[in-house]
Enzyme design. Sequence first.
Site, PDB file in Angstrom:
ATOM      1  N   GLY A  72      28.421 -71.205 -22.639  1.00  0.00           N
ATOM      2  CA  GLY A  72      28.273 -72.395 -21.814  1.00  0.00           C
ATOM      3  C   GLY A  72      28.434 -73.650 -22.680  1.00  0.00           C
ATOM      4  CB  THR A  73      27.309 -74.400 -26.133  1.00  0.00           C
ATOM      5  OG1 THR A  73      25.950 -74.107 -25.847  1.00  0.00           O
ATOM      6  CG2 THR A  73      27.404 -75.536 -27.125  1.00  0.00           C
ATOM      7  CG  ASN A 152      17.818 -76.466 -19.292  1.00  0.00           C
ATOM      8  OD1 ASN A 152      18.367 -77.503 -18.943  1.00  0.00           O
ATOM      9  ND2 ASN A 152      17.221 -76.347 -20.464  1.00  0.00           N
ATOM     10  CD  GLN A 180      19.390 -72.164 -16.631  1.00  0.00           C
ATOM     11  OE1 GLN A 180      19.093 -71.245 -15.870  1.00  0.00           O
ATOM     12  NE2 GLN A 180      19.260 -72.056 -17.942  1.00  0.00           N
ATOM     13  N   GLY A 201      27.731 -66.448 -19.125  1.00  0.00           N
ATOM     14  CA  GLY A 201      27.486 -65.079 -18.680  1.00  0.00           C
ATOM     15  C   GLY A 201      26.042 -64.630 -18.779  1.00  0.00           C
ATOM     16  CG  HIS A 202      23.260 -65.809 -22.106  1.00  0.00           C
ATOM     17  ND1 HIS A 202      21.963 -66.171 -22.290  1.00  0.00           N
ATOM     18  CD2 HIS A 202      24.005 -66.872 -22.480  1.00  0.00           C
ATOM     19  CE1 HIS A 202      21.917 -67.414 -22.787  1.00  0.00           C
ATOM     20  NE2 HIS A 202      23.145 -67.859 -22.895  1.00  0.00           N
ATOM     21  CB  THR A 238      42.292 -62.219 -29.559  1.00  0.00           C
ATOM     22  OG1 THR A 238      43.471 -62.457 -30.342  1.00  0.00           O
ATOM     23  CG2 THR A 238      42.429 -60.893 -28.836  1.00  0.00           C
ATOM     24  CB  CYS A 326       6.501 -78.069 -27.869  1.00  0.00           C
ATOM     25  SG  CYS A 326       5.207 -78.759 -26.869  1.00  0.00           S
TER      26      CYS A 326
END
Length: 400
Positions: A72-73, A152, A180, A201-202, A238, A326
């Site tokens: 995502g980053t 998030n 999210q 994906g995760h 790839t 935090c």
Amino acid sequence: MRPVYLDNNATTRVDPAVVEAMLPFFTEQFGNPSSIHSFGASVGQNVKKARQQLQQLLGAEHDHEIIYTASGTEADNTAILSALESMPGRDEIITSAVEHPAVLALCQHLEKIGRAKVHYIGVDSLGRLDLEAYRAALTDKVALVTFMWANNETGTIFPVEALAELAKEVGALFHTDAVQAVGKAPIVLKGSAIDMLSLSGHKLHAPKGIGALYVKRGSRFKPLLRGGHQERGRRAGTENTPGIIGLGKAAELAIAHMAEEQTRVKELRDRLESAILQRVPNCFVNGDPRERLPNTTNIAFEYVEGEAILLHLTRQGIAASSGSACTSGSLEPSHVMRAMNVPFTAAHGSIRFSLSRDNVPEDIDQVIDALPKILENLRELSPFWAGANKGPTEFKPVYA
Ligand code: PLP
């Protein structure tokens, strides 16, 4: 101790059906999808099928609108840098003060090196965007508007479609970090004013290390990674074929489970939230209780350290999170809590519980049994609790 996982906004368990779909692509189906021989071609066909599964989840017009990334980053970074490069004469970005660091850290860097001027739009005490400030920042100097679909930490949902339509009025591109939201909220990109959308994906029961950037057909785009011709020249390197196949399968499952997410998971979340609010004094929900992801609740417990609560929950087998509440090692409340003006004594004690379709009612029972006692014990040790105004919370988020 029975383990209870309520940290699904951090990451989700890979669905066994996803693992099964991926396995052949580590072994027999090892070909390079760019090769024209039979080893590559059959992998290429499966990659195409996975792209179509993701297209369906996003309600996109065409499968070519999806570019695979490694996270995502990467998708967020690609969208922002692409917009700056492809919109000559425009060097301003509008974003919110509550974005994920995948957006905020890059924006801050671009400001620091003098590449862009960035407007950080604030939020109210419920985490809702300041629309007046957004409208005031929209000019023909803006290359990109980037607002997250759902937060998030709190699950608060921004009205991205309406925000995208406003961006169009000044000719700016519109990107949304939907990491999210994808799989939890219905999304239809066909006919929408959104130009780009990031996902990971995760967060939806696919593996880590695979993400995607949706780019609307006809939208301006410049690649971040240059090299080979993969992804139609838009992202060299790839392809992570097992990851892509896994993400496709996860998208198919997310479509099948969407109704469950909206009802069963939401009911579990609501039961958890109301039981805690009832049984624990001096606590309240962070974020917008109406416009919110169905799986997330972020509860602020006054006069107690979030890290201490987490530690005691962990001892009872329960995994939750202080959001990014935090930043580890420091006592600074998260940028999201600060932007919402959550009082210091409550921001510190904010805990995020995030559910998924893997959760069962017993998970919720276990937290409801454990948490009130943990809070009671911790507060007995808190020097602030002794002098606190007990009962109703001092901070009442209001609808402005
Ligand atoms: N954007 C949001 C809103 C997120 O919650 C996350 C991950 O927590 C990311 C971006 C980053 O995604 P990834 O972990 O795939 O890089």
